[in-house]
Design an enzyme around this catalytic site. Structure first.
Site, short mmCIF file in Angstrom:
data_model
loop_
_atom_site.label_atom_id
_atom_site.label_comp_id
_atom_site.label_asym_id
_atom_site.label_seq_id
_atom_site.Cartn_x
_atom_site.Cartn_y
_atom_site.Cartn_z
N ALA A 43 -7.62 -1.94 -6.22
CA ALA A 43 -6.71 -1.54 -5.15
C ALA A 43 -5.80 -2.69 -4.77
CB ALA A 43 -7.48 -1.07 -3.92
N ASP A 44 -4.53 -2.38 -4.58
CA ASP A 44 -3.62 -3.37 -4.02
C ASP A 44 -3.58 -3.26 -2.50
OD1 ASP A 44 -1.76 -4.79 -6.26
OD2 ASP A 44 -2.50 -2.86 -6.94
N ARG A 45 -3.95 -2.10 -1.98
CA ARG A 45 -4.00 -1.92 -0.53
C ARG A 45 -4.81 -0.66 -0.21
NH1 ARG A 45 -0.15 -3.54 3.82
NH2 ARG A 45 0.95 -4.61 2.14
N ALA B 46 -3.38 2.38 -2.33
CA ALA B 46 -2.29 2.08 -3.26
C ALA B 46 -2.85 1.29 -4.42
CB ALA B 46 -1.20 1.29 -2.55
#
Length: 395
Positions: free
Chosen positions: A259-261, A269
């Site tokens: 996950a990036d966010r 995201a």
């Protein structure tokens, strides 16, 4: 632990593995300024949310160590650090690890006691030393975090797998690159796979090529082969067929992604194509697991609608570069060619990430444990990060 290193660091010196040259060539770039770090991140020579944060933090630490800050006072030193970190923040805006690291480093700089030294070089030096120590701790702690994610994630999957082989093994699919090359070591999603394999519980790992930048085929496939993990590469569009035709035969139990966010309700995201995999997993009864350190959890943003999605240049879709393969089948790393894969006049939409709704995610694995959905279909991170929750959300 894997012997692969995306980041090599000693105080005053930072080297970053150029991942654009993998899997054919190992080359480290020396990164000694914030500008060089920005370019390394923006060009994707280094990528992966944890690695981005580490490189940005350490690069500024290196330039501070080497005397870049000429500020005569403590306040001006803090202003200088702020300006450099704000600049680095723009290199990859979607990855929240970078934002969280910058917030922590700014807080650290402001927390130094410079009583009586506000207008002297010793006050400046105390702030710089505290910054460098904090940046090095981000690097050290990431490896510890990844090992815990691997432990928690592998245990949860084995307990909740919808399918297993007769000897209790599972197969999984992963997307993009989330291993040693995207972190300080071991990895997040790939770290879970690595932990399953080392404990003898992995049957097979499938990895997508991850178009358009091919992090899966260039990097994840490389890591899996390097670690001697039984694995198979597929194109992104083969995942549905894989579940339909191979789920039972291979005991495919889960899709595991990084996950990036991850925002407050659990919307996530990650690399473009993750959302499609979540939909396919839901339809085929395959668990969908997000592996993310708590530094990737963004409590300020309530839902995925508030995530800024980076869009990248058209040429990533219409062209491709790589080492030349000779007629004898051997790769010539000294020769790189760029070829067109589409009409160069076609309009292109190239988002780097997509957002997977929380309702499609079964578990978020962090270094502090596994969080599963509540009855309302969202995730509650309050119990694994109570201090940040109280500070940002309230009681």
């Amino acid at each position: 632990m894997s012997g692969l290193q995306a980041i090599r660091y000693s105080r005053g010196k930072l080297e970053v593995l150029d991942q654009l040259k993998l899997p054919h060539e190992h080359h480290y770039d020396e990164v000694s300024t914030s500008e060089e770090a920005f370019d390394s991140i923006k060009s994707m020579r280094v990528r992966g949310a944890p690695a981005i944060a580490i490189v940005a933090a350490l690069a500024h630490g290196v330039e501070l160590h080497n005397g870049s800050c000429k500020a005569p006072t403590a306040d001006e030193t803090i202003s200088y650090i702020d300006s450099r970190l704000d600049y680095l923040k723009q290199s990859r805006p979607t990855a929240v690890d970078l934002t969280n690291a910058i917030t922590h480093l700014k807080t650290t700089a402001r927390g130094v006691d410079v009583s009586g030294k506000e207008n002297s070089a010793s006050g400046r030096d105390a702030i710089i030393d505290a910054y460098i120590t904090a940046a090095e701790e981000i690097f050290r702690k990431d490896t510890e975090t990844n090992l815990l994610i691997g432990e928690h994630g592998s245990k949860w999957l084995l307990q909740n797998a919808p399918t297993k082989s007769t000897d209790g093994k599972v197969s999984v699919l992963t997307h993009c690159n989330t291993g040693s090359l995207a972190t300080s070591g071991h990895g997040t999603a790939l770290g879970i796979i690595r932990s399953l394999h080392s404990a003898g519980h992995l049957n097979h790992a499938f990895c997508t090529e991850t178009r358009p930048y091919n992090q899966g085929s260039r990097l994840t496939a490389f890591e899996l082969v390097y670690e001697k993990i039984p694995s198979t590469l597929i194109t992104d569009s083969m995942a549905g067929a894989l579940f339909a035709l191979k789920k039972a035969e291979k005991n495919i139990a889960a899709v595991i992604v990084g996950a990036d966010r991850v925002v407050r309700n659990g919307d996530t995201a990650n690399k473009i194509g993750t959302y499609s995999l979540a939909v396919l997993a839901k339809y085929h009864g395959v668990k969908f697991i997000v592996a993310a350190p708590t530094t990737s959890i963004d409590l300020h943003t309530e839902t995925g609608a508030g995530i800024k999605i980076e869009e990248r240049k058209a040429e990533e879709l219409t062209q491709i570069s790589g080492a030349v393969v000779g007629k004898d089948g051997k790769v010539d790393v000294s020769r790189t060619e760029c070829v067109a894969t589409a009409h160069q006049g076609i309009d292109v939409w190239n988002p780097a990430f997509d957002v997977t709704p929380a309702e499609l995610i079964d578990a978020v694995v962090t270094e502090r444990g596994v969080v599963v959905k509540g009855n309302d279909g969202s995730f509650d991170f309050k119990h694994i990060m109570p201090e940040r929750w109280a500070e940002i959300v309230g009681s």
